[in-house]
Design an enzyme around this catalytic site. Sequence first.
Site, PDB file in Angstrom:
ATOM      1  CG  ASP A  99      -2.033   1.018   0.988  1.00  0.00           C
ATOM      2  OD1 ASP A  99      -2.378   1.574   0.461  1.00  0.00           O
ATOM      3  OD2 ASP A  99      -1.958   1.262   2.148  1.00  0.00           O
TER       4      ASP A  99
ATOM      5  CD  GLU B 273      -0.688  -5.926   6.509  1.00  0.00           C
ATOM      6  OE1 GLU B 273      -0.645  -5.653   6.191  1.00  0.00           O
ATOM      7  OE2 GLU B 273      -1.103  -4.545   8.623  1.00  0.00           O
TER       8      GLU B 273
ATOM      9  CE1 TYR C  78      -4.121   0.712   9.849  1.00  0.00           C
ATOM     10  CE2 TYR C  78      -4.355  -0.668   9.924  1.00  0.00           C
ATOM     11  CZ  TYR C  78      -3.371  -0.203   9.818  1.00  0.00           C
ATOM     12  OH  TYR C  78      -1.907   0.136   9.582  1.00  0.00           O
TER      13      TYR C  78
ATOM     14  CD  GLU D 150       0.788  -1.423   9.553  1.00  0.00           C
ATOM     15  OE1 GLU D 150       0.055  -1.259   8.601  1.00  0.00           O
ATOM     16  OE2 GLU D 150       1.980  -1.526   8.639  1.00  0.00           O
TER      17      GLU D 150
HETATM   18  C1  GCB Z   1      -1.718  -2.456   6.935  1.00  0.00           C
HETATM   19  C2  GCB Z   1      -0.258  -2.189   6.238  1.00  0.00           C
HETATM   20  C3  GCB Z   1       0.069  -0.617   5.354  1.00  0.00           C
HETATM   21  C4  GCB Z   1      -1.459   0.047   5.618  1.00  0.00           C
HETATM   22  C5  GCB Z   1      -2.487   0.398   5.908  1.00  0.00           C
HETATM   23  C6  GCB Z   1      -3.599   0.791   6.030  1.00  0.00           C
HETATM   24  O1  GCB Z   1      -1.536  -3.072   7.103  1.00  0.00           O
HETATM   25  O2  GCB Z   1       0.676  -2.499   6.637  1.00  0.00           O
HETATM   26  O3  GCB Z   1       1.906  -0.364   4.524  1.00  0.00           O
HETATM   27  O4  GCB Z   1      -0.557   1.244   4.745  1.00  0.00           O
HETATM   28  O5  GCB Z   1      -2.277  -1.440   6.430  1.00  0.00           O
HETATM   29  O6  GCB Z   1      -3.998   1.692   6.284  1.00  0.00           O
HETATM   30  O7  GCB Z   1      -4.471   0.052   5.626  1.00  0.00           O
END
Ligand code: GCB
Length: 581
Positions: free
Chosen positions: A165, A405, A457, A493
């Site tokens: 990403d 990931e 997330y 994250e």
């Molecule tokens: C993740 C990735 C990261 C993305 C982020 C997102 O898990 O490691 O590279 O940018 O989520 O914002 O979805």
Amino acid sequence: MLYPQNNLYRQFTDLSGFWDFRFDPADQGLEQGWSNGFDDSRPIAVPASWNDQFEDGRDFLGPAWYQTHFHLPWGFNLKRLFLRFNSVNYLAQVWLNGHLLGGHEGGHLPFQFEIMGKIHPTDNLLVVRVDGSLSFDRVPPGNVTGDPYDFFGSHGKNFPQTNFDFFPFCGIQRPVLLYAIPDCSIQDLTVRTGLDSTTGIVSVAVQTQNCDFANLILSLRGHGQELTATAHRVEQTTTLELLVPNAALWEPAAPNLYDLTVQLFYKGELEDVYALPIGIRTVKIDGSRLLLNGKPFYLKGFCRHEDFPISGRGYQPAVLAKDFALMQWSGANSFRTSHYPYSEQTMHLSDRLGLLVIDEIPAVGLYFREDGLQRRLEVCQQYLNELIDRDKNHPSVLMWSIANEPLSLRPEAKPFFKALYDQAKALDPTRPVTLVSSVGIAEESLDFLDVACLNRYYGWYDHSGRIEEGLRNLSIELDVLYERYHKPIILSEFGADTLPGVHAQPPEMFSEEYQVEFLTSYIELLRSKPYVIGEHVWVMCDFKTSQGTLRMGGINYKGVFTRDRRPKMAAHALRKLWRDS
Ligand code: GCB
């Protein structure tokens, strides 16, 4: 690989500036590309990604050609000469005055060529072919087809089609250096530090070249002390040790550095000198705790990107200075080089300003289908060798991260990472090794990894709009993960896309209030778990991505700061949290 430096015995010059450049979509090759004199060439800034410098070709990933002319600086002709590229993404091939010097795979890590016999005192022509195109067997991979099981995020529908990403910026992205060293010289230094009560132990392995039976003087200066050690009749490698009474230790709150200097004498003459700032500190994983200098340490900070408008992933000293200023302002004590190694200068500033670093190879979006698997492993092994070789002497480097990931649900993942883990431990037994996981409990490599890094997330991609519900899930998941693997956990994250200037009360997704609530309630939960050793927010600044339905305007808006480094409300909230605790 020692970074070039200037002193009476070694010198370097930076070839940055405007080079000639042309895209080569038909891949016509050097003959055609060069023999027509680059008639269709245009000036390009080096270092910088090429993608945003022109009105055409943003999504064109190569091949493309760079060339420049240079003269040999005064005094260089008496020395051994090298050309060093600090980062070219992705494939590079280099010619000097028509001689092919060689190639290199992978961005973000340095490579060099010795150029004796191929260089002229006056006009020299340096030509570089760069290919940044995406392929399933490159690392990181792109243009993956087939089983959706092997795709990251938007299931192969983004453009350019990355398995990760962030935008696949390409070009000569960090400085190109011409440097000179003596024939008989210091080839490498490996610094390791320890602690015995209040006495610091500094051991320095010195590797020399082209001078058997040389003598060495090692000196350490700083904090009111000057210590020396000597070695005689050294045959290529030796290890010297210094004991530093009442050592001023390196830690984020007090990033104490000492000046280490190695002098190399051969046949009675001083032939070479290399100087390195070093920090004395120890790192240990003890059960569920991270110990820095024997004391429990909790990581607060960010994941980041090397990303800025126009220059892309190119080295920008002013942006780097600003990023460090903002990290210090916010009270961060650490960051991860998500998802590739950052510039050498980033590592120097981290040592100097006291930021701990989780240092990551560019192994993001890895998948484990048979096709190309062995090749992807070999490329990762190359990256790991190069990264540890480059960054092993930085006190700021806390641990190595061998992937972000990976799509680890296939049985091939565990042996793949065991090979990388063993390699990291063999090269550097002093630092923990981690992998940043999204599959959580199914990440079987956690059986052997030293630290578990988890990305989550909930309240964003899952449990959208329902932070509390998401956190209930996270709380259970963290406990289960710890129960299963008994490793300290970093939430590596967590974050929410946030459009600057969008407000909502009660908080709603994409509003600044939602990001504040999201981050602060995550942090509150993490602080209640004794086995959690750190929190790294995704992400410090908004950054460019491929285009796709998940990314408005090709930007990931989870930044706590905007892409041009202005704070969102969450930056102030984090500053309050991180400076007060
Ligand atoms: C993740 C990735 C990261 C993305 C982020 C997102 O898990 O490691 O590279 O940018 O989520 O914002 O979805």
